[in-house]
Design a protein around this motif. Structure first.
Motif, PDB file in Angstrom:
ATOM      1  N   ALA A   1       0.872  -1.178   0.000  1.00 32.82           N
ATOM      2  CA  ALA A   1       0.000   0.000   0.000  1.00 32.82           C
ATOM      3  C   ALA A   1       0.907   1.225   0.000  1.00 32.82           C
ATOM      4  N   VAL A   2       0.602   2.179  -0.847  1.00 31.13           N
ATOM      5  CA  VAL A   2       1.455   3.352  -0.974  1.00 31.13           C
ATOM      6  C   VAL A   2       0.620   4.555  -1.422  1.00 31.13           C
ATOM      7  N   VAL A   3       0.983   5.727  -0.928  1.00 31.46           N
ATOM      8  CA  VAL A   3       0.334   6.971  -1.353  1.00 31.46           C
ATOM      9  C   VAL A   3       1.230   7.600  -2.412  1.00 31.46           C
ATOM     10  N   LEU A   4       0.653   7.869  -3.566  1.00 36.39           N
ATOM     11  CA  LEU A   4       1.394   8.453  -4.680  1.00 36.39           C
ATOM     12  C   LEU A   4       0.708   9.713  -5.170  1.00 36.39           C
ATOM     13  N   ASP A   5       1.510  10.627  -5.715  1.00 33.90           N
ATOM     14  CA  ASP A   5       0.924  11.819  -6.321  1.00 33.90           C
ATOM     15  C   ASP A   5       0.680  11.543  -7.792  1.00 33.90           C
ATOM     16  N   THR A   6      -0.541  11.816  -8.203  1.00 35.60           N
ATOM     17  CA  THR A   6      -0.947  11.550  -9.579  1.00 35.60           C
ATOM     18  C   THR A   6      -1.015  12.819 -10.414  1.00 35.60           C
ATOM     19  N   SER A   7      -0.887  13.960  -9.773  1.00 33.91           N
ATOM     20  CA  SER A   7      -0.809  15.259 -10.437  1.00 33.91           C
ATOM     21  C   SER A   7      -0.226  16.235  -9.412  1.00 33.91           C
ATOM     22  N   PRO A   8       0.047  17.463  -9.795  1.00 30.27           N
ATOM     23  CA  PRO A   8       0.657  18.389  -8.836  1.00 30.27           C
ATOM     24  C   PRO A   8      -0.139  18.600  -7.542  1.00 30.27           C
ATOM     25  N   SER A   9      -1.444  18.364  -7.574  1.00 34.90           N
ATOM     26  CA  SER A   9      -2.234  18.609  -6.365  1.00 34.90           C
ATOM     27  C   SER A   9      -3.115  17.421  -5.957  1.00 34.90           C
ATOM     28  N   THR A  10      -2.858  16.247  -6.515  1.00 31.13           N
ATOM     29  CA  THR A  10      -3.690  15.085  -6.231  1.00 31.13           C
ATOM     30  C   THR A  10      -2.843  13.925  -5.720  1.00 31.13           C
ATOM     31  N   TYR A  11      -3.257  13.364  -4.592  1.00 30.38           N
ATOM     32  CA  TYR A  11      -2.599  12.206  -4.012  1.00 30.38           C
ATOM     33  C   TYR A  11      -3.647  11.123  -3.802  1.00 30.38           C
ATOM     34  N   ALA A  12      -3.235   9.872  -3.920  1.00 26.24           N
ATOM     35  CA  ALA A  12      -4.165   8.773  -3.694  1.00 26.24           C
ATOM     36  C   ALA A  12      -3.396   7.583  -3.129  1.00 26.24           C
ATOM     37  N   ARG A  13      -4.125   6.740  -2.402  1.00 23.79           N
ATOM     38  CA  ARG A  13      -3.547   5.523  -1.831  1.00 23.79           C
ATOM     39  C   ARG A  13      -3.876   4.366  -2.767  1.00 23.79           C
ATOM     40  N   PHE A  14      -2.844   3.636  -3.150  1.00 23.21           N
ATOM     41  CA  PHE A  14      -2.990   2.495  -4.033  1.00 23.21           C
ATOM     42  C   PHE A  14      -2.544   1.241  -3.301  1.00 23.21           C
ATOM     43  N   VAL A  15      -3.221   0.140  -3.543  1.00 21.94           N
ATOM     44  CA  VAL A  15      -2.917  -1.119  -2.862  1.00 21.94           C
ATOM     45  C   VAL A  15      -2.725  -2.226  -3.888  1.00 21.94           C
TER      46      VAL A  15
END
Length: 95
Positions: free
Chosen positions: A43-57
């Protein structure tokens, strides 16, 4: 004694800051590098754009009780819609 305490406190803050840093956005890594990161960490939190972060598993076992895994795609350097793993969503699955 105070000097040692100060050194320990500064070292602890530096270690915390280093682990809290965000890496490059998904768009600056290849699709396989993004996917391997999720698989490695689980599980990791990544930035998908300059102002967007999401947790992916990597799979549903990383989701909380009452959540289900939903396929997730992110932009990468070599694929605008790279399957990276899953995002945990609240609710139940509809089949």
């Amino acid at each position: 004694m105070l000097k040692r305490l100060l050194i320990v406190a500064v070292a602890a803050l530096a270690a915390t800051a280093a682990t809290a840093q965000v890496g490059p956005p998904t768009s600056q890594r290849t699709c396989s590098a993004n996917r391997q990161l999720v698989l490695k960490e689980g599980a990791v939190v990544l930035d998908t754009s300059p102002s967007t972060y999401a947790r992916f598993v990597k799979n549903g076992s990383e989701c909380l009780f009452g959540q289900f895994p939903e396929p997730a795609w992110v932009p990468s350097s070599n694929n605008p819609q790279c399957f990276i793993g899953y995002r945990c969503r609240d609710g139940v699955e509809d089949f």
